[in-house]
Design a protein around this motif. Structure first.
Motif, PDB file in Angstrom:
ATOM      1  N   SER A 105       3.740   6.434  -2.859  1.00  0.00           N
ATOM      2  CA  SER A 105       4.669   5.152  -3.244  1.00  0.00           C
ATOM      3  C   SER A 105       3.932   4.006  -2.445  1.00  0.00           C
ATOM      4  O   SER A 105       4.363   2.732  -3.085  1.00  0.00           O
ATOM      5  CB  SER A 105       6.014   5.396  -2.986  1.00  0.00           C
ATOM      6  N   GLU A 106       3.579   4.198  -1.326  1.00  0.00           N
ATOM      7  CA  GLU A 106       2.888   2.724  -0.675  1.00  0.00           C
ATOM      8  C   GLU A 106       1.702   2.255  -1.066  1.00  0.00           C
ATOM      9  O   GLU A 106       1.438   1.013  -1.070  1.00  0.00           O
ATOM     10  CB  GLU A 106       2.544   3.178   0.755  1.00  0.00           C
ATOM     11  N   PRO A 144       8.649   0.976  -4.194  1.00  0.00           N
ATOM     12  CA  PRO A 144       8.353   2.219  -3.423  1.00  0.00           C
ATOM     13  C   PRO A 144       9.734   3.003  -3.390  1.00  0.00           C
ATOM     14  O   PRO A 144       9.589   4.245  -3.525  1.00  0.00           O
ATOM     15  CB  PRO A 144       8.002   1.755  -1.957  1.00  0.00           C
TER      16      PRO A 144
END
Ligand code: ATP
Ligand code: MG
Length: 367
Positions: A105-106, A144
């Motif tokens: 997600s980063e 995110p």
């Protein structure tokens, strides 16, 4: 957002590739099976950390090689951002600059690309999960937190479904899991609705301009709860009411994993009403509405990847499409026919020849 450079090692049919994108519009021309889509797949992978074509990522590794590497240099206000993906038989690793990134997600959205592929033509007929994935991919690139919620929801859903398969599941424990599912899905439903509301407002105008006729396009978020008030309580109620059914069928029936986006044209279902050409144009209008949604969120256009977009469009529509593309967006476009891009702004366009995994500037005069 711009990608300034891409480097590939042992990715699909590319052994090594280093390519700079100096101009806003980059045309990849070549015969079939030369590597045009492979290049878009690499850029798209940097954006979503998945392939739009295959599930088994080891297929991306060049035959008889060990590791595939995709590296992209993304323009940013504080210099170029270097994104790297490495894929091996045992998994993949992600790096921003030279730092390993643990959470996908980063990484997702560091390079934001929106893709049109010929496979999108099945979008309206496809099962609901395809339309859910479209919403989830676009929203995950922007947040995110959205992606983390989605992953967490999938984990708890799996746990609940596994637990339902036990001989005598404990009702209280099932209720605990249900409460967690409700809490996780509320922000997801809200984001999906906001996304569809924005897109609905733009898609009609874009489609009508494309078709040069008036149409009414609507997109409805379809879920157990139609209204937007007090959804937490209503969802809890629905899940509780479904408990017996869930236990009988040993699966969770209520939740965002069953939701859908329903597209209508003049109040008729798109999948059964629209012609092939209309569907293609509607998909293109959808992609452009998505570009506008993204720009409204991050103040910059995503990169637009257009794979084989011209086939099935008549010459007037091709021209119209070129006019409708927003002026500031970086575009990578593949074609087998160089004539397709006649009339595109020459000073903003570079043309490349793709041949057997090698990319060179296109030399012939095509205008
Ligand atoms: N893992 C791999 N190793 C080596 N070559 C591969 C691998 N995966 C795919 N290829 C090759 O890549 C080529 C297909 O590339 P791609 O899909 O980019 O074609 P394309 O230029 O887009 O063609 P079309 O115009 O038909 O869409 C095929 O020749 C295929 O054999
Ligand atoms: Mg292709």
């Amino acid at each position: 957002m711009r990608i300034n450079e891409i480097r590939l090692n042992n990715f699909r049919n590319y052994t090594t590739l280093k390519m700079r994108f100096e101009k806003r519009i980059n045309v990849l021309v070549g015969d079939n099976a030369q590597g045009k889509t492979n290049l878009l797949e690499a850029i798209s992978f940097l954006s979503t950390v998945r392939s739009f074509r295959i599930k088994d990522e080891t297929d991306l590794i060049k035959k008889d090689s060990e590791v595939a590497r995709i590296e992209g240099l993304i323009a940013s206000p504080i210099g170029e951002k270097r994104l790297t993906v490495m894929i091996s038989q045992t998994g993949k690793s992600l790096l921003i600059h030279k730092n390993p990134v643990k959470r996908t997600s980063e990484f997702i959205g560091q390079c934001n690309a929106v893709l049109f592929t010929p496979a999108d033509m099945d979008f309206f007929e496809a099962p609901p999960k395809v339309r859910r994935r479209m919403m989830d991919v676009e929203l995950s690139k922007l947040s995110p937190v959205y992606m983390e919620n989605l992953n967490q929801y999938a984990k708890i859903l799996k746990e609940r479904n596994t637990y339902l398969k036990q001989e005598l599941p404990d009702i209280e424990y099932l209720e605990v899991l249900s409460d967690q599912l409700v809490a996780l899905q509320i922000p997801i439903i809200e984001s999906r609705r906001e996304f569809l509301n924005f897109v609905t407002k733009r898609i009609s105008a874009l489609f009508c301009e494309f078709m040069e006729m008036d149409f009414k396009i609507d997109i409805q978020y379809e879920s157990e709860i139609d209204d937007t008030e007090d959804i937490s309580r209503k969802l809890s109620h629905k899940i509780a009411a479904s408990l017996k059914r869930d236990m009988a069928f040993k699966m969770t029936h209520v939740g965002i994993h069953r939701d859908d986006a329903k597209f209508t044209i003049n109040d008729f279902d798109v999948s059964s009403f629209a012609s092939q050409g209309q569907k293609r144009m509607l998909i293109l209008a959808l992609k452009m509405a998505i570009l506008e949604f993204i720009v409204s969120k991050i103040d910059t256009y995503p990169i637009l990847l257009l794979d084989d977009v011209f086939s099935e469009l008549d010459s007037k529509k091709k021209e119209k499409f070129a006019q409708l593309l927003p002026k500031g967006v970086q575009i990578m476009i593949t074609t087998t026919e160089i004539n397709e891009i006649k009339g595109w702004p020459a000073n903003e366009t570079d043309v490349f020849l793709v041949k057997n995994g090698i990319i060179t500037p296109y030399k012939e005069d095509y205008r």
